[in-house]
Enzyme design. Sequence first.
Site, PDB file in Angstrom:
ATOM      1  N   SER A 142       0.868  -1.180   0.000  1.00  0.00           N
ATOM      2  CA  SER A 142       0.000   0.000   0.000  1.00  0.00           C
ATOM      3  C   SER A 142       0.907   1.233   0.000  1.00  0.00           C
ATOM      4  O   SER A 142       1.924   1.225  -0.687  1.00  0.00           O
ATOM      5  CB  SER A 142      -0.928  -0.073   1.212  1.00  0.00           C
ATOM      6  OG  SER A 142      -1.907   0.927   1.147  1.00  0.00           O
ATOM      7  N   HIS A 155      -2.896  -1.464  -3.127  1.00  0.00           N
ATOM      8  CA  HIS A 155      -4.003  -0.515  -2.965  1.00  0.00           C
ATOM      9  C   HIS A 155      -3.830   0.613  -3.974  1.00  0.00           C
ATOM     10  O   HIS A 155      -2.730   1.110  -4.183  1.00  0.00           O
ATOM     11  CB  HIS A 155      -3.992   0.072  -1.545  1.00  0.00           C
ATOM     12  CG  HIS A 155      -4.353  -0.948  -0.511  1.00  0.00           C
ATOM     13  ND1 HIS A 155      -4.056  -0.812   0.817  1.00  0.00           N
ATOM     14  CD2 HIS A 155      -5.002  -2.145  -0.624  1.00  0.00           C
ATOM     15  CE1 HIS A 155      -4.510  -1.867   1.481  1.00  0.00           C
ATOM     16  NE2 HIS A 155      -5.081  -2.692   0.633  1.00  0.00           N
ATOM     17  N   ASP A 187      -4.280  -4.208   6.344  1.00  0.00           N
ATOM     18  CA  ASP A 187      -4.633  -5.182   5.313  1.00  0.00           C
ATOM     19  C   ASP A 187      -3.401  -6.043   5.021  1.00  0.00           C
ATOM     20  O   ASP A 187      -2.277  -5.551   5.006  1.00  0.00           O
ATOM     21  CB  ASP A 187      -5.096  -4.449   4.039  1.00  0.00           C
ATOM     22  CG  ASP A 187      -5.758  -5.400   3.048  1.00  0.00           C
ATOM     23  OD1 ASP A 187      -6.141  -6.510   3.461  1.00  0.00           O
ATOM     24  OD2 ASP A 187      -5.887  -5.026   1.868  1.00  0.00           O
TER      25      ASP A 187
END
Lengths: 187, 276
Positions: free
Chosen positions: A11, A38, A131
């Site tokens: 991310s 992401h 995540d």
Amino acid sequence: MTNKAVIIGGSAGSFQVVIRILSQIPKSFPYPLFLCLHRLKHVREGFVEALSIKSNITILEPNDKDRIKPGIAYLAPSNYHLLIEPEFHFALSSGEPINHSRPSIDLSFASAAYAYRNNLTGIILSGANKDGALGLKAVADFEGTTIVQDPNDCQIRTMTESAIKTARVDHVLSTDQIIAFLAKMTG
Amino acid sequence: MYGFNLTDQDLNKLTFRLKELCDVDYSNYAKSAFRISLNSFMQSHAIYSIDELIFRLAKDPLLAEFMIKDIAIEDSEAFRDTLVWKIIRFDIIKELYEKREEKLRIWIPGCTTGDELYSLCILLKENFFMDKVELMASSISEKYIELIKTGMFSIKKSEINQANYLRYKGKADFKNYYTVSGNKAHWDTSLIEQVRFLPARTLFKSPPENIQFIFFRNRMLYYNYHLQLQLLNTFYQCFSNDGFLILGAKETLSNFNMKAKYATVNENESVYKKIS
């Protein structure tokens, strides 16, 4: 499934790391490489092109039910979950976001872990949320190999630290060491 | 772990019992997504094993209906993927209507959130097509239809819906299409006044005929290759001589041998046209 695969989740702060990995991965990398990063929800175009500029291997955004082929990097499309099915193909999902994320690193990792078992290597990179932690745990539970980018090497350490707390981690590596690991896999 | 701890035997046993219990055949669903949504349903109802789930479903038909709804869960937006809405507005509706005197028959076979149905109604209304179409909608679950009729949607969505509508360059002020009270937003339900809702699971039982436009975005994802192929053939039968099929952006006919049946209108947005 007998063949190996590698999955990378990242991310915030992971983009440059992924670029470096792709620019130094052997051209003959013999396994599929899944990238779950992401990304902006409403920007469908441009990411593959940006990653491709310096990449040694082809990068594709798979469509639903596309067959998985070795030596290709597959990028999770924006606004879909990327799932890996045991029959060597992709399945996309428009299901609810997990940890506010779609694509969800957890879901990509868990589905790949189920499909590839101990033949999967999962790698978590820099990021600002949690995540990927449970996804990496799934990789460990199915006896795959787990790697986390060294939090000291990360722009943002939240995601890697969360993964280290949650999953059995086999290797904590710098970006250069991750690149060396992938080169060694190539043989 | 997101349902990946369930074994294939667990899923097969459940699928077999569900055929008898609730009128839905899950044997051709895409397995990973099925695991994920099934797991989420079981967690939210504090059910910890497949045997317990089967036991509770057998006792409680209402629970089964909620499960059917939750397995089909998706997260969409109004005017998601702006370009496809522009194609409908500027190309498809006009092309179809120019050749026709009777009303256009449009079908949305897989409604869940209502985002796409309300978006399409806004598009038709703004372009003065509403009284020239017969719009039909159906769903896997009656629960979704009930929800769509109330017009309710999450307030969190209104910002993203608004941004999508601006990119689409709609003709009105988007805020006129919904009202906000507390943390809930409601569509103006007069938008869907003319929609005819078909019985649940029409898609698998008695699909309508003589259709000119089918709108089925991101619903094929839930099925395996075998069922996807079956549905593409079903749609082909539903169309009159000509007709447009729109699938989700990542659902492509290129994995199917459909060249004799459908021509590609726009590859990126998965817009196809029946070859008559």
